[in-house]
Write a protein that holds these residues in place. Structure first.
Motif, short mmCIF file in Angstrom:
data_model
loop_
_atom_site.label_atom_id
_atom_site.label_comp_id
_atom_site.label_asym_id
_atom_site.label_seq_id
_atom_site.Cartn_x
_atom_site.Cartn_y
_atom_site.Cartn_z
N SER A 180 -39.24 -11.89 -59.66
CA SER A 180 -37.81 -11.62 -59.52
C SER A 180 -37.21 -11.15 -60.85
CB SER A 180 -37.09 -12.88 -59.05
OG SER A 180 -35.70 -12.66 -58.94
N GLY A 181 -36.50 -10.03 -60.79
CA GLY A 181 -35.85 -9.50 -61.97
C GLY A 181 -36.73 -8.70 -62.89
N ALA A 182 -38.03 -8.63 -62.58
CA ALA A 182 -38.98 -7.88 -63.41
C ALA A 182 -39.21 -6.48 -62.85
CB ALA A 182 -40.30 -8.63 -63.52
N ARG A 183 -39.94 -5.68 -63.60
CA ARG A 183 -40.36 -4.32 -63.19
C ARG A 183 -39.17 -3.38 -63.01
NH1 ARG A 183 -44.38 -7.31 -64.29
NH2 ARG A 183 -45.86 -7.95 -62.67
N SER A 184 -38.09 -3.58 -63.78
CA SER A 184 -36.94 -2.69 -63.60
C SER A 184 -37.20 -1.28 -64.12
CB SER A 184 -35.69 -3.28 -64.27
OG SER A 184 -35.86 -3.45 -65.66
N TYR A 185 -38.35 -1.06 -64.74
CA TYR A 185 -38.74 0.30 -65.14
C TYR A 185 -39.17 1.13 -63.93
CZ TYR A 185 -43.39 -1.84 -64.88
OH TYR A 185 -44.50 -2.53 -64.47
N VAL A 186 -39.47 0.46 -62.81
CA VAL A 186 -39.90 1.17 -61.61
C VAL A 186 -38.68 1.76 -60.89
CG1 VAL A 186 -41.09 0.97 -59.39
CG2 VAL A 186 -41.86 -0.38 -61.36
N VAL A 187 -38.75 3.04 -60.56
CA VAL A 187 -37.66 3.68 -59.83
C VAL A 187 -38.21 4.33 -58.57
CG1 VAL A 187 -36.40 4.13 -61.97
CG2 VAL A 187 -37.84 5.92 -60.99
N SER A 188 -37.33 4.47 -57.59
CA SER A 188 -37.67 5.20 -56.37
C SER A 188 -37.00 6.56 -56.39
CB SER A 188 -37.23 4.41 -55.14
OG SER A 188 -35.84 4.13 -55.19
N VAL A 189 -37.72 7.57 -55.92
CA VAL A 189 -37.17 8.91 -55.79
C VAL A 189 -36.91 9.13 -54.31
CG1 VAL A 189 -37.54 11.36 -56.21
CG2 VAL A 189 -38.49 9.67 -57.80
N LYS A 190 -35.66 9.46 -53.99
CA LYS A 190 -35.24 9.52 -52.59
C LYS A 190 -34.71 10.90 -52.24
CE LYS A 190 -33.69 4.69 -52.79
NZ LYS A 190 -32.56 3.77 -52.55
N GLY A 191 -34.84 11.25 -50.94
CA GLY A 191 -34.25 12.47 -50.42
C GLY A 191 -32.84 12.21 -49.94
N SER A 192 -32.28 13.20 -49.30
CA SER A 192 -30.89 13.09 -48.84
C SER A 192 -30.72 11.99 -47.79
CB SER A 192 -30.42 14.42 -48.26
OG SER A 192 -31.28 14.84 -47.20
N GLU B 162 -32.02 9.09 -47.97
CA GLU B 162 -32.18 7.80 -48.65
C GLU B 162 -33.56 7.18 -48.44
OE1 GLU B 162 -30.13 5.91 -50.69
OE2 GLU B 162 -28.81 7.63 -50.83
N SER B 163 -34.48 7.88 -47.78
CA SER B 163 -35.83 7.34 -47.64
C SER B 163 -36.59 7.55 -48.95
CB SER B 163 -36.57 8.02 -46.49
OG SER B 163 -36.67 9.41 -46.72
N ILE B 164 -37.47 6.61 -49.27
CA ILE B 164 -38.25 6.71 -50.50
C ILE B 164 -39.33 7.77 -50.32
CG2 ILE B 164 -39.81 5.51 -52.06
CD1 ILE B 164 -38.30 2.94 -51.43
N ILE B 165 -39.33 8.74 -51.22
CA ILE B 165 -40.31 9.82 -51.18
C ILE B 165 -41.44 9.55 -52.16
CG2 ILE B 165 -40.69 12.28 -51.56
CD1 ILE B 165 -37.73 12.70 -50.86
N CYS B 166 -41.06 9.17 -53.37
CA CYS B 166 -42.02 8.94 -54.44
C CYS B 166 -41.53 7.81 -55.33
CB CYS B 166 -42.19 10.20 -55.30
SG CYS B 166 -42.90 11.62 -54.46
N GLY B 167 -42.37 7.44 -56.26
CA GLY B 167 -41.98 6.49 -57.28
C GLY B 167 -41.92 7.17 -58.63
N GLY B 168 -41.58 6.39 -59.63
CA GLY B 168 -41.53 6.90 -60.99
C GLY B 168 -41.29 5.76 -61.95
N ALA B 169 -41.21 6.09 -63.23
CA ALA B 169 -40.99 5.08 -64.26
C ALA B 169 -39.93 5.56 -65.23
CB ALA B 169 -42.30 4.79 -64.99
#
Length: 237
Positions: A36-48, A50-57
């Motif tokens: 909980s509260g960790a891994r905030s470097y992880v981001v989601s890349v979303k389309g219009s 709002e579904s998750i398409i890819c990840g990133g850092a």
């Protein structure tokens, strides 16, 4: 080479049949809840939608490192980035893919996104050396409920990945790649999710030929191999 061709062909079919959207991810199977509260470097890349398409850092407060394959069929400036496990959504105002990215080979599968505003979170550091076989790492992505989960990985250096022990050869895993085996055979992560070891970004998930198969490790973009390009371009977005 055939492995990447199949992956890219499936991606092309998905994009042309869903108005340039990737297949909706079914979520990582076999992961464990991220702290909980960790891994905030992880981001989601979303389309219009709002579904998750890819990840990133997150590399810094306005820059995301992701994979170039995520941007092939989409208008990157219409993408949204979810930070802090989706509690905040930020627009993308600039983007840059590696100029030598190969769609069919997935060579140099790396890209940068510039966010419209600064975000407060953890940021990843680029690695100081080439990944070593046997090193432990963590892949973090999303399960079917869009909750962050961790997958423990055993890192495999590129030379070992093509040594004959696995079902890859020199044409499959390239100099800009590193491999990883999920310790509990977890699978179904989206492209671009980060592989981190010792608080350093080892790689970004690029492709994989199979799920839960010890002969087919996941193939990541090697962050050390792309370190020079990232550092020389991050301030020019």
């Amino acid at each position: 080479m055939a492995n990447q061709f199949v992956c890219c062909l499936l991606l092309l079919i998905a994009a042309t049949s869903t108005n340039a959207q990737f297949i909706t991810h079914s979520g990582i199977q076999g992961g464990v809840a991220a702290p909980s509260g960790a891994r905030s470097y992880v981001v989601s890349v979303k389309g219009s939608g709002e579904s998750i398409i890819c990840g990133g850092a997150l590399y810094n407060d306005v820059t995301v490192i992701t994979v170039a394959s995520c941007l092939v069929f989409l208008n990157p400036e219409k993408l949204l980035v979810g930070v802090n496990n989706g509690t905040k959504t930020v627009k993308v105002v600039a983007h840059l893919s590696h100029p030598d990215y190969g769609f069919y080979t997935t060579e140099h599968d790396v890209a940068l996104l510039k966010l419209a505003e600064s975000v407060s979170a953890e940021y990843v550091k680029l690695p100081s050396k080439t990944p070593v076989t046997g090193s432990a790492g963590i892949v973090t992505g999303w399960d079917a409920n869009n909750s962050l989960v961790d997958v423990s990985e055993t890192i495999i250096a590129r030379a070992d990945c093509v040594s004959g022990k696995y079902d890859y050869d020199d044409d499959d895993v390239l100099a800009s790649n590193v491999c990883g085996l999920a310790d509990n055979k977890a699978c179904n992560a989206v492209a671009g999710v980060p592989l981190v070891s010792d608080n350093q970004l080892v790689g970004l998930l690029s492709w994989g030929a199979a799920c839960a198969n010890d002969k087919n490790p996941a193939v990541f973009t090697d962050a050390f191999a792309e370190k020079s390009w990232i550092e020389s371009n991050v301030n020019s977005l």
